[in-house]
Design a protein around this motif. Structure first.
Motif, PDB file in Angstrom:
ATOM      1  N   HIS A 241       0.846  -1.209   0.000  1.00 46.16           N
ATOM      2  CA  HIS A 241       0.000   0.000   0.000  1.00 46.16           C
ATOM      3  C   HIS A 241       0.878   1.253   0.000  1.00 46.16           C
ATOM      4  CE1 HIS A 241      -4.069  -1.579   0.364  1.00 46.16           C
ATOM      5  NE2 HIS A 241      -3.625  -2.484   1.211  1.00 46.16           N
ATOM      6  N   TYR A 242       1.926   1.250   0.805  1.00 43.12           N
ATOM      7  CA  TYR A 242       2.823   2.408   0.923  1.00 43.12           C
ATOM      8  C   TYR A 242       3.481   2.705  -0.431  1.00 43.12           C
ATOM      9  CZ  TYR A 242       6.544   5.365   2.884  1.00 43.12           C
ATOM     10  OH  TYR A 242       7.399   6.404   3.168  1.00 43.12           O
ATOM     11  N   ALA A 245       1.035   3.904  -3.083  1.00 41.16           N
ATOM     12  CA  ALA A 245       0.670   5.305  -2.887  1.00 41.16           C
ATOM     13  C   ALA A 245       1.750   6.238  -3.454  1.00 41.16           C
ATOM     14  CB  ALA A 245       0.446   5.590  -1.398  1.00 41.16           C
ATOM     15  N   GLU A 249       1.319   8.803  -6.726  1.00 41.04           N
ATOM     16  CA  GLU A 249       1.618  10.237  -6.650  1.00 41.04           C
ATOM     17  C   GLU A 249       2.625  10.643  -7.722  1.00 41.04           C
ATOM     18  OE1 GLU A 249       2.595  11.814  -2.874  1.00 41.04           O
ATOM     19  OE2 GLU A 249       0.529  11.689  -2.170  1.00 41.04           O
ATOM     20  N   ALA A 257      -4.001   7.842  -4.772  1.00 43.66           N
ATOM     21  CA  ALA A 257      -3.000   7.568  -3.739  1.00 43.66           C
ATOM     22  C   ALA A 257      -3.578   7.697  -2.337  1.00 43.66           C
ATOM     23  CB  ALA A 257      -1.815   8.517  -3.895  1.00 43.66           C
ATOM     24  N   HIS A 260      -4.615   4.531  -0.493  1.00 44.58           N
ATOM     25  CA  HIS A 260      -3.537   3.631  -0.090  1.00 44.58           C
ATOM     26  C   HIS A 260      -2.702   4.219   1.052  1.00 44.58           C
ATOM     27  CE1 HIS A 260      -4.552   0.759  -3.149  1.00 44.58           C
ATOM     28  NE2 HIS A 260      -4.711   1.774  -3.992  1.00 44.58           N
ATOM     29  N   TRP A 261      -2.607   5.561   1.133  1.00 45.74           N
ATOM     30  CA  TRP A 261      -1.992   6.143   2.325  1.00 45.74           C
ATOM     31  C   TRP A 261      -2.814   5.785   3.565  1.00 45.74           C
ATOM     32  CZ3 TRP A 261       2.700   6.899   1.719  1.00 45.74           C
ATOM     33  CH2 TRP A 261       3.268   7.647   0.696  1.00 45.74           C
TER      34      TRP A 261
END
Length: 318
Positions: A241-242, A245, A249, A257, A260-261
């Motif tokens: 996820h990190y 994101a 971006e 994004a 997912h952040w």
């Protein structure tokens, strides 16, 4: 040695938690949170026997009897298996050139070469295949130990030996890819990560690592696809996820994004990476808010009795 968590095991073998617990209660596999590569061999045999409608209790009784008559510590891995098709389905073992029904205490005649088979072989390893599996485990362990000791070139040679012996061995392909990634040889890293994804399309780590190297190669749309695949396979994969994101971006997809952040922060809300995720989240919200305000200000105003449409409101809790 690489280990596999319970979720990995359930996913790889497509079995339910309840089935795994039944095998554990019958002493066919140790109750654990993590499993070795050799444990996977045991689980594969159990799943195959289950597909032949051999109950866990029947397997347990046959294994116990075989231990008593043969002295084998683990008959499921040390002997080939067959199922007697006539009458009650029961498990027999091929060992030292003979076929044994350990519960009945009998040796069985095997007419498999004549077409009138008294035994129905199941899809498990013959002796030569079993030896190859054992050699794969041994070489993979040597490669991991060499890598951990800092002998990287030796580790590469051992991983190559594994791939020669067992083409497409996903853990070896991933580890080789990571060695080349750390050497910044991204082209070769991509080659081995792709090998792992093609060998095992359910291996989330392989898709995550592939996303990383594609990110380094500035092939952002492809990296996004790889990260999304990793998350589809493991929805709670925080690092995926990190990185997704960040990739979104960089690709100008700020609104995508955001989700997912927030997913990352739900899964890992403490530490320096969480602090950075919050910072990025606030920056993204700020930019999107400015774009929203600018968009509203640039609209022409007309007198109308119609109810004005509302802009969608984005609510986030961090």
């Amino acid at each position: 040695m690489n280990s596999y968590c319970r979720k990995d095991v359930l996913r790889i073998f497509r079995i339910r938690e309840q089935q795994l617990r039944i095998w554990e209660r019958n002493g066919l596999i140790a109750c654990a949170d993590n499993y070795t590569f050799q444990d996977l061999g045991q689980l594969r045999k159990l799943r195959e026997l289950g597909e032949h409608r051999i109950s866990a209790g029947s397997i347990r009784n046959a294994v116990s009897a075989m231990r008593a008559v043969s002295g084998l510590a683990d008959p499921l891995l040390q002997a080939s298996l067959a199922v007697v098709p006539c009458g009650p389905r029961r498990l027999t073992f091929r060992h030292s050139g003979t076929v044994v029904d350990p519960i009945a205490g009998q040796y069985l005649l095997d007419f498999s070469g004549s077409g009138a088979s008294a035994l129905a072989p199941i899809a498990v390893a013959t002796l030569s295949v079993r030896e190859r599996e054992q050699e794969t485990v041994r070489l993979f362990a040597k490669a991991v130990y060499a890598e951990e000791a800092g002998h990287i070139d030796e580790a590469l040679e051992r991983y190559e030996d594994v791939l020669d012996l067992t083409p497409g061995h996903a853990p070896s392909a991933i580890n080789m890819g990571t060695i080349f990634y750390n050497r910044r040889d991204f082209a070769r890293a991509e080659q081995f990560y792709r090998m792992a994804t093609e060998s095992d399309g359910t291996y989330a780590l392989a898709f995550f690592d592939l996303g990383n190297v594609l990110d380094e190669l500035k092939r952002m749309p492809q990296a996004i696809v790889a990260y999304r695949r990793a998350i589809t396979l493991q929805p709670h994969y925080a690092d995926a996820h990190y990185n997704l994101a960040l990739a979104l971006e960089r690709n100008g997809q700020r609104r995508s994004a955001l989700r997912h952040w927030t997913s990352y922060l739900r899964l890992d809300g403490t530490g320096p990476w969480a602090t950075h995720a919050r910072t990025q989240l606030r920056k993204t919200l700020s930019v999107l808010g400015m774009e929203l305000v600018q968009g509203q200000a640039s609209r022409p105003r007309h007198a109308s009795k119609a109810r004005p449409a509302k802009e969608p409101t984005l609510l986030l809790v961090v």
